[in-house]
Design an enzyme around this catalytic site. Structure first.
Site, PDB file in Angstrom:
ATOM      1  N   CYS A  94      48.014  42.780  58.805  1.00  0.00           N
ATOM      2  CA  CYS A  94      49.518  42.719  59.308  1.00  0.00           C
ATOM      3  C   CYS A  94      49.625  41.728  60.480  1.00  0.00           C
ATOM      4  CB  CYS A  94      49.982  43.897  59.241  1.00  0.00           C
ATOM      5  SG  CYS A  94      52.007  44.094  59.123  1.00  0.00           S
ATOM      6  N   HIS A 137      49.210  46.169  54.140  1.00  0.00           N
ATOM      7  CA  HIS A 137      48.545  47.198  54.726  1.00  0.00           C
ATOM      8  C   HIS A 137      47.504  47.752  53.606  1.00  0.00           C
ATOM      9  CE1 HIS A 137      50.749  47.601  58.629  1.00  0.00           C
ATOM     10  NE2 HIS A 137      51.623  47.139  57.965  1.00  0.00           N
ATOM     11  N   GLU A 169      45.399  50.080  53.904  1.00  0.00           N
ATOM     12  CA  GLU A 169      45.492  51.616  53.995  1.00  0.00           C
ATOM     13  C   GLU A 169      46.866  52.139  53.678  1.00  0.00           C
ATOM     14  OE1 GLU A 169      47.496  49.846  57.463  1.00  0.00           O
ATOM     15  OE2 GLU A 169      45.754  49.495  56.580  1.00  0.00           O
TER      16      GLU A 169
END
EC number: 4.3.2.10
Length: 216
Positions: A83, A193, A195
């Site tokens: 990001c 992202h 995660e």
């Protein structure tokens, strides 16, 4: 496991990234969150996460003395930008009144235009927030086991325009088609992202942990 430095400059969702990497690795051994340039240089792999504005990001990277270590790492060993960490690797960003990045990846970040509409005529919001499909124009080891068109989670108002289209390894759409992932040598960077992207994100992290930095 090899030593993985997760760079802490005060602007990353470090806990989520750390937990996802630990899950992908099958444990926390070898993972270290650090703001120490020497630890970044000593690591076998480096992860540069980030959320927020690029101006603040570059101020903090410079204040902590991390810029030279990050440039060296991104050019010499497996390196993952996430990001804001992706945009910091660029030559330049229009955000924050215009800011020079680390210059590892040739390109610039520009803001999504207001007033754009999707294919059904619905207004597109800025920031681009939510799930979008990522399409792969080419193969890369970090895509192993991830299907073309897989959904990943995005949160961003600026997007990457690559000077060299050859570094684009993933694309998504939000009013325009933009670079969702770029790669050059041992450096791989994503706008989304991992995660927050469930199984596909964890697979990308596992691929990164197994990657030797080569791309043929």
């Amino acid at each position: 496991m090899s030593r993985v430095a997760i760079v802490d400059y005060g602007m990353g969702n470090l806990r989520s990234v750390y937990r996802a990497l630990a899950h992908a690795a099958g444990g926390e051994s070898g993972l270290e969150v650090t703001a120490d340039p020497d630890q970044v240089r000593a690591a076998d792999r480096v992860v540069l996460p980030g959320v927020g504005a690029i101006g603040d990001c570059m101020i903090e990277l410079n204040r902590l003395g991390l810029t030279a270590a990050l440039i060296e790492a991104a050019r010499s060993r497996p390196f993952l930008g996430i990001c804001l960490g992706m945009q910091a690797l660029l030559t330049y960003s229009e955000e924050s009144g215009g800011v020079d990045g680390l210059g590892v990846l040739p390109g610039r970040a520009v803001r999504f235009p207001d007033g754009e509409r999707d294919g059904r005529g619905r207004p597109l919001k800025v920031p681009h927030m939510g799930w979008s499909r990522v399409h792969r124009p080419c193969r890369h080891p970090l895509w192993d086991g991830i299907e073309d068109g897989t959904w990943f989670y995005f949160v961003h108002s600026y997007y990457v325009i690559a000077d060299d289209p050859g570094i684009i390894v993933g694309q998504a759409d939000h009013g325009c088609r933009f670079a969702a992932a770029v790669a050059d040598g041992p450096c791989f960077a994503v706008q989304f992202h991992p995660e927050k992207s469930q199984d596909a994100g964890l697979r990308l992290y596992r691929n990164f942990l197994d990657w030797d930095g080569s791309w043929t």
